[in-house]
Design a protein around this motif. Sequence first.
Motif, PDB file in Angstrom:
ATOM      1  N   GLN A 233      26.637  55.733  29.763  1.00 32.96           N
ATOM      2  CA  GLN A 233      26.641  57.184  29.943  1.00 32.96           C
ATOM      3  C   GLN A 233      28.029  57.690  30.322  1.00 32.96           C
ATOM      4  OE1 GLN A 233      23.191  59.494  31.525  1.00 32.96           O
ATOM      5  NE2 GLN A 233      24.497  59.737  33.328  1.00 32.96           N
ATOM      6  N   ASP A 234      28.604  57.140  31.387  1.00 32.03           N
ATOM      7  CA  ASP A 234      29.941  57.541  31.836  1.00 32.03           C
ATOM      8  C   ASP A 234      30.764  56.301  32.154  1.00 32.03           C
ATOM      9  OD1 ASP A 234      29.669  60.473  31.874  1.00 32.03           O
ATOM     10  OD2 ASP A 234      28.229  60.125  33.490  1.00 32.03           O
ATOM     11  N   VAL A 235      32.076  56.433  32.037  1.00 28.61           N
ATOM     12  CA  VAL A 235      33.000  55.335  32.301  1.00 28.61           C
ATOM     13  C   VAL A 235      34.018  55.777  33.347  1.00 28.61           C
ATOM     14  CG1 VAL A 235      34.785  53.841  31.318  1.00 28.61           C
ATOM     15  CG2 VAL A 235      32.732  54.382  29.983  1.00 28.61           C
ATOM     16  N   TYR A 236      34.295  54.883  34.302  1.00 30.10           N
ATOM     17  CA  TYR A 236      35.271  55.153  35.359  1.00 30.10           C
ATOM     18  C   TYR A 236      36.299  54.028  35.369  1.00 30.10           C
ATOM     19  CZ  TYR A 236      31.620  58.359  36.860  1.00 30.10           C
ATOM     20  OH  TYR A 236      30.665  59.360  36.893  1.00 30.10           O
ATOM     21  N   GLU A 237      37.553  54.376  35.126  1.00 30.56           N
ATOM     22  CA  GLU A 237      38.636  53.406  35.147  1.00 30.56           C
ATOM     23  C   GLU A 237      39.302  53.413  36.517  1.00 30.56           C
ATOM     24  OE1 GLU A 237      39.244  51.309  32.860  1.00 30.56           O
ATOM     25  OE2 GLU A 237      38.358  52.134  31.021  1.00 30.56           O
ATOM     26  N   PRO A 238      39.770  52.251  37.001  1.00 31.31           N
ATOM     27  CA  PRO A 238      40.426  52.208  38.314  1.00 31.31           C
ATOM     28  C   PRO A 238      41.678  53.074  38.346  1.00 31.31           C
ATOM     29  CG  PRO A 238      39.983  50.001  37.474  1.00 31.31           C
ATOM     30  CD  PRO A 238      39.705  50.933  36.352  1.00 31.31           C
ATOM     31  N   ASN A 239      41.846  53.798  39.434  1.00 23.55           N
ATOM     32  CA  ASN A 239      43.079  54.563  39.676  1.00 23.55           C
ATOM     33  C   ASN A 239      44.039  53.648  40.428  1.00 23.55           C
ATOM     34  OD1 ASN A 239      45.116  56.269  40.575  1.00 23.55           O
ATOM     35  ND2 ASN A 239      43.737  57.994  40.901  1.00 23.55           N
ATOM     36  N   LEU A 240      45.030  53.121  39.729  1.00 19.51           N
ATOM     37  CA  LEU A 240      45.903  52.103  40.316  1.00 19.51           C
ATOM     38  C   LEU A 240      46.774  52.658  41.440  1.00 19.51           C
ATOM     39  CD1 LEU A 240      46.981  50.159  37.104  1.00 19.51           C
ATOM     40  CD2 LEU A 240      45.153  49.639  38.725  1.00 19.51           C
ATOM     41  N   SER A 241      46.907  53.976  41.522  1.00 18.28           N
ATOM     42  CA  SER A 241      47.700  54.556  42.614  1.00 18.28           C
ATOM     43  C   SER A 241      47.012  54.402  43.966  1.00 18.28           C
ATOM     44  CB  SER A 241      47.979  56.039  42.337  1.00 18.28           C
ATOM     45  OG  SER A 241      46.786  56.801  42.365  1.00 18.28           O
ATOM     46  N   HIS A 242      45.715  54.085  43.942  1.00 20.64           N
ATOM     47  CA  HIS A 242      44.960  53.889  45.183  1.00 20.64           C
ATOM     48  C   HIS A 242      44.851  52.414  45.575  1.00 20.64           C
ATOM     49  CE1 HIS A 242      42.701  57.872  44.113  1.00 20.64           C
ATOM     50  NE2 HIS A 242      43.922  58.079  44.551  1.00 20.64           N
ATOM     51  N   LYS A 243      45.338  51.530  44.728  1.00 18.15           N
ATOM     52  CA  LYS A 243      45.149  50.091  44.933  1.00 18.15           C
ATOM     53  C   LYS A 243      45.745  49.598  46.247  1.00 18.15           C
ATOM     54  CE  LYS A 243      46.268  45.580  42.861  1.00 18.15           C
ATOM     55  NZ  LYS A 243      45.102  44.953  43.462  1.00 18.15           N
ATOM     56  N   GLU A 244      46.958  50.021  46.574  1.00 20.32           N
ATOM     57  CA  GLU A 244      47.627  49.513  47.769  1.00 20.32           C
ATOM     58  C   GLU A 244      46.852  49.847  49.039  1.00 20.32           C
ATOM     59  OE1 GLU A 244      51.993  49.707  50.055  1.00 20.32           O
ATOM     60  OE2 GLU A 244      51.668  50.786  48.170  1.00 20.32           O
ATOM     61  N   ILE A 245      46.400  51.104  49.154  1.00 24.43           N
ATOM     62  CA  ILE A 245      45.690  51.507  50.370  1.00 24.43           C
ATOM     63  C   ILE A 245      44.337  50.808  50.457  1.00 24.43           C
ATOM     64  CG2 ILE A 245      44.743  53.584  49.259  1.00 24.43           C
ATOM     65  CD1 ILE A 245      45.613  53.176  52.984  1.00 24.43           C
ATOM     66  N   TYR A 246      43.640  50.672  49.325  1.00 27.43           N
ATOM     67  CA  TYR A 246      42.340  50.015  49.359  1.00 27.43           C
ATOM     68  C   TYR A 246      42.474  48.521  49.620  1.00 27.43           C
ATOM     69  CZ  TYR A 246      39.598  54.099  47.983  1.00 27.43           C
ATOM     70  OH  TYR A 246      38.960  55.316  47.965  1.00 27.43           O
ATOM     71  N   ASP A 247      43.476  47.890  49.048  1.00 21.50           N
ATOM     72  CA  ASP A 247      43.684  46.463  49.301  1.00 21.50           C
ATOM     73  C   ASP A 247      43.977  46.213  50.782  1.00 21.50           C
ATOM     74  OD1 ASP A 247      43.228  45.832  46.687  1.00 21.50           O
ATOM     75  OD2 ASP A 247      45.317  45.418  46.170  1.00 21.50           O
ATOM     76  N   LYS A 248      44.753  47.091  51.383  1.00 22.83           N
ATOM     77  CA  LYS A 248      45.085  46.946  52.801  1.00 22.83           C
ATOM     78  C   LYS A 248      43.826  47.096  53.661  1.00 22.83           C
ATOM     79  CE  LYS A 248      47.020  50.370  54.992  1.00 22.83           C
ATOM     80  NZ  LYS A 248      47.999  51.373  55.481  1.00 22.83           N
ATOM     81  N   ASN A 249      43.058  48.144  53.410  1.00 25.65           N
ATOM     82  CA  ASN A 249      41.846  48.364  54.198  1.00 25.65           C
ATOM     83  C   ASN A 249      40.824  47.249  53.980  1.00 25.65           C
ATOM     84  OD1 ASN A 249      43.157  50.734  54.817  1.00 25.65           O
ATOM     85  ND2 ASN A 249      41.412  52.070  54.392  1.00 25.65           N
ATOM     86  N   TYR A 250      40.726  46.780  52.755  1.00 27.79           N
ATOM     87  CA  TYR A 250      39.785  45.711  52.430  1.00 27.79           C
ATOM     88  C   TYR A 250      40.132  44.418  53.164  1.00 27.79           C
ATOM     89  CZ  TYR A 250      37.404  42.188  49.530  1.00 27.79           C
ATOM     90  OH  TYR A 250      36.645  41.133  49.095  1.00 27.79           O
ATOM     91  N   SER A 251      41.412  44.131  53.285  1.00 19.85           N
ATOM     92  CA  SER A 251      41.834  42.907  53.979  1.00 19.85           C
ATOM     93  C   SER A 251      41.393  42.927  55.434  1.00 19.85           C
ATOM     94  CB  SER A 251      43.352  42.731  53.882  1.00 19.85           C
ATOM     95  OG  SER A 251      44.039  43.732  54.615  1.00 19.85           O
ATOM     96  N   VAL A 252      41.399  44.101  56.052  1.00 20.13           N
ATOM     97  CA  VAL A 252      40.930  44.223  57.437  1.00 20.13           C
ATOM     98  C   VAL A 252      39.407  44.203  57.483  1.00 20.13           C
ATOM     99  CG1 VAL A 252      40.912  45.692  59.500  1.00 20.13           C
ATOM    100  CG2 VAL A 252      42.999  45.494  58.126  1.00 20.13           C
TER     101      VAL A 252
END
Length: 269
Positions: A233-252
């Motif tokens: 129905q719908d497709v969502y591609e990753p927004n790579l500009s958010h990767k750094e902040i999400y990777d940091k939060n995910y590590s914690v």
Amino acid sequence: AGCTKVGETHIYSGTSGWVSTIIDKPAVDIKCMIAGVVAAEKGKYNYFAEMETASKCFEWVKDHIALDEIGIYLKKQNITEDHERIYESLYDYLSETIKGAAPGSGGVLFTPWLHGNRCPFEDPKAAGMFFNIKLETGKTELIRAVLEGICFHLRWMLECQDKKIRTSQSIRFAGGGALSKVSCQILADVTGRRIETVPLTKDIGAVGAVMLVMVGKGLAKNLEDVGKLIKVQDVYEPNLSHKEIYDKNYSVFKTLYKTNKKSFAILNG
């Protein structure tokens, strides 16, 4: 969800949540509490990782954080007395509201363990918490942190599956949680995967039952054939500009259980 071929992965977010990948031989990961459950078709298994509360956490937000906004919300909207419409529209309202909070929720993290947890650790004493609240933290950050926390945990289970098998790059996302376009985009950004939604996402259990009946009655050769009827129905591609902040939060995020395990046992033992 239409994932019927070996190697296809889908994520479900309803009251509970899971990551499931079709495999063609048994597999078990005792450390991460993942198992290949016998599938409906002979010779196939669902490599299955489960969390106890997924979108149930968003319902908790509605009931305990956002309820004081309902009066304001209802006055702004021309809504009938149909409670189902109010219920669904409120979730839409909350989803739209958190667009005002930046990705990463100002560093606030939420653990979606409101009824204990199963994977990648099993502990009925584990509980939810908000971590790293500051004076500038607002309600929108708290609500967004809940959705991000659900997605962080789904990513954790997805990565645990990748230790034993290969999950798919494109992932079907289904269940009530997939009704929120904001949730779908957050899941894509957090996991770095292409997220695809399907029609009738709240009713995929019934859709799956129909698929089985079609094969059983000879209306389709196998589940792989009938799975082709489930369109994206719908497709969502990753927004790579958010990767750094999400990777940091995910590590914690991944450290929060280990650092609080003893405290959970003391408080909830």
